[in-house]
Design an enzyme around this catalytic site. Structure first.
Site, PDB file in Angstrom:
ATOM      1  CG  HIS A   1     -18.258   6.680 -21.197  1.00 30.79           C
ATOM      2  ND1 HIS A   1     -17.068   6.688 -20.456  1.00 30.79           N
ATOM      3  CD2 HIS A   1     -18.291   7.914 -22.009  1.00 30.79           C
ATOM      4  CE1 HIS A   1     -16.413   7.762 -20.795  1.00 30.79           C
ATOM      5  NE2 HIS A   1     -17.163   8.428 -21.514  1.00 30.79           N
ATOM      6  CD  GLU A   2     -17.663   0.343 -16.937  1.00 29.29           C
ATOM      7  OE1 GLU A   2     -16.965   0.505 -16.004  1.00 29.29           O
ATOM      8  OE2 GLU A   2     -18.556  -0.449 -16.696  1.00 29.29           O
TER       9      GLU A   2
ATOM     10  CG  HIS B   1     -18.801   9.917 -17.797  1.00 29.41           C
ATOM     11  ND1 HIS B   1     -19.290   9.463 -18.902  1.00 29.41           N
ATOM     12  CD2 HIS B   1     -18.312  11.111 -17.952  1.00 29.41           C
ATOM     13  CE1 HIS B   1     -19.066  10.562 -19.837  1.00 29.41           C
ATOM     14  NE2 HIS B   1     -18.609  11.281 -19.169  1.00 29.41           N
TER      15      HIS B   1
ATOM     16  N   GLY C   1     -11.185  13.185 -15.950  1.00 29.94           N
ATOM     17  CA  GLY C   1     -10.445  11.970 -16.471  1.00 29.94           C
ATOM     18  C   GLY C   1      -9.136  12.489 -17.264  1.00 29.94           C
TER      19      GLY C   1
ATOM     20  CE  LYS D   1     -11.180  10.424 -24.707  1.00 28.78           C
ATOM     21  NZ  LYS D   1     -12.049  11.550 -24.837  1.00 28.78           N
ATOM     22  CG  ASP D   2     -11.198  14.706 -21.925  1.00 26.94           C
ATOM     23  OD1 ASP D   2     -10.873  14.625 -23.252  1.00 26.94           O
ATOM     24  OD2 ASP D   2     -12.188  14.437 -21.347  1.00 26.94           O
TER      25      ASP D   2
ATOM     26  CB  SER E   1     -14.900   8.783 -26.139  1.00 27.88           C
ATOM     27  OG  SER E   1     -15.688  10.006 -26.592  1.00 27.88           O
ATOM     28  CB  SER E   2     -20.137  10.565 -24.845  1.00 29.24           C
ATOM     29  OG  SER E   2     -19.785  10.713 -23.551  1.00 29.24           O
TER      30      SER E   2
HETATM   31  O1  PAF Z   1     -15.108  16.823 -20.162  1.00 31.22           O
HETATM   32  C1  PAF Z   1     -16.087  17.160 -20.301  1.00 31.22           C
HETATM   33  O2  PAF Z   1     -17.023  16.398 -20.402  1.00 31.22           O
HETATM   34  C2  PAF Z   1     -16.619  18.749 -20.343  1.00 31.22           C
HETATM   35  O3  PAF Z   1     -15.568  19.119 -21.116  1.00 31.22           O
HETATM   36  C3  PAF Z   1     -16.836  19.096 -18.942  1.00 31.22           C
HETATM   37  C4  PAF Z   1     -15.564  18.913 -17.965  1.00 31.22           C
HETATM   38  C5  PAF Z   1     -18.069  18.317 -18.329  1.00 31.22           C
HETATM   39  C6  PAF Z   1     -17.224  20.914 -19.062  1.00 31.22           C
HETATM   40  O4  PAF Z   1     -18.341  20.716 -19.910  1.00 31.22           O
END
Ligand code: PAF
Length: 281
Positions: free
Chosen positions: A34-35, A37, A147, A149-150, A185-186
């Site tokens: 998504h945007e 990424h 990101g 976000k996490d 988010s996906s």
């Molecule tokens: O943030 C994510 O999408 C996942 O935790 C990652 C970093 C790709 C690891 O699988």
């Protein structure tokens, strides 16, 4: 754009790039791009000569009752996006390629992984640290992009890189939001239209926290209370956590006075959403 399914192919290509003196950026993802990424990919493309995007839904970071089987996947669309953004290689391994028979080595971390999402998702960060270390070893990039976000994931990976002397620069990029503030988010695709409307309360609660901090409030207790009150005003939503922690150590702070992470997670129906506000950087 190269689509690599094996570790060998990735290594051969990256080795050749490195021999030419090119800088390599890695954007690790679980696909369904998504945007958010795309903003990581754009930054990586800007800052490196070659960019590798990994697309792998990592089974190791999902709990037993989580959404591994239903996690959205669309490789054809993802690879088109990567190609249009100027990605040099997509690494799309099978589960077997990443975790061969008898796999029994893990990267684990104490402390930082025991708060926030780590509390409600035991084993999650062990899965993240293990797969990210593997991706770092496979791709051997100069920089890797994640990101904000996490935010807990960012803090955990920065710590892992420091503790294990991994020579990769970790670049954290700003959260990308929908027009109503919901963080991209996906997992947003899981939301029904009513749930989608209710989901904006998460961002509202963080805005309440942000405003309180901006007006001079420094008591975590007072800010958390206001967040919890905001979130509990929507009946479809169940609070997982609302926490205020030190941005580096992720340990709770009672008074805000340095870089601070204000983080919250909610459940709406079967979907768990997270978001945060970062103060002081
Ligand atoms: O943030 C994510 O999408 C996942 O935790 C990652 C970093 C790709 C690891 O699988």
């Amino acid at each position: 754009m190269i689509i690599a399914k094996t570790i060998k192919e990735v290594r051969e290509n990256v080795k050749a790039w490195r021999a030419e003196g090119l800088k390599v950026g890695l954007v690790p993802t679980m696909g369904y791009l998504h945007e958010g990424h795309q903003s990581l990919i754009r930054r990586a493309v800007k800052e490196n000569d070659r960019v590798v995007v990994s697309i792998f839904v990592n089974p190791l970071q999902f709990g037993e009752n989580e959404d591994l089987d239903t996690y959205p996947r669309d490789f054809a669309r993802d690879s088109k996006i990567c190609a249009s953004e100027g990605v040099s290689m997509v690494f799309h391994p099978s589960g077997h390629e990443m975790y061969n028979k008898g796999f029994c080595t893990f990267v684990d971390m104490t402390g930082l992984t025991e708060t926030l999402c780590g509390k409600s998702r035991p084993g999650h960060f062990r899965g993240v640290c293990t797969v990210v270390s593997k991706l770092f070893n496979i791709v051997n990039p100069d920089r890797a992009y994640f990101g904000w976000k996490d935010a807990q994931q960012v803090a955990v990976i920065k710590r892992m890189v420091m503790d294990l002397n991994i020579d990769i620069e970790i670049v954290a990029c700003e959260t990308v939001r929908e027009s109503d503030g919901l963080a991209r988010s996906s997992r947003n695709v899981y939301l029904s239209s009513n749930e989608r409307k209710a989901s904006t309360i998460l961002q509202e609660a963080l805005k309440v926290a942000e405003k309180k901090i901006a007006s001079g409030v420094r008591s975590s207790h007072e800010i958390k209370e206001a967040m919890v009150e905001t979130i509990s005003s929507v009946k479809e939503v169940k609070l997982d956590y609302a926490e205020i922690v030190d941005l580096k150590t992720l340990q709770p702070v009672s008074t805000i006075d340095g870089p601070t992470l204000v983080a919250a997670a909610i459940f709406i129906g079967g979907t768990r959403l997270i978001d945060n506000y970062i103060y002081g950087i």
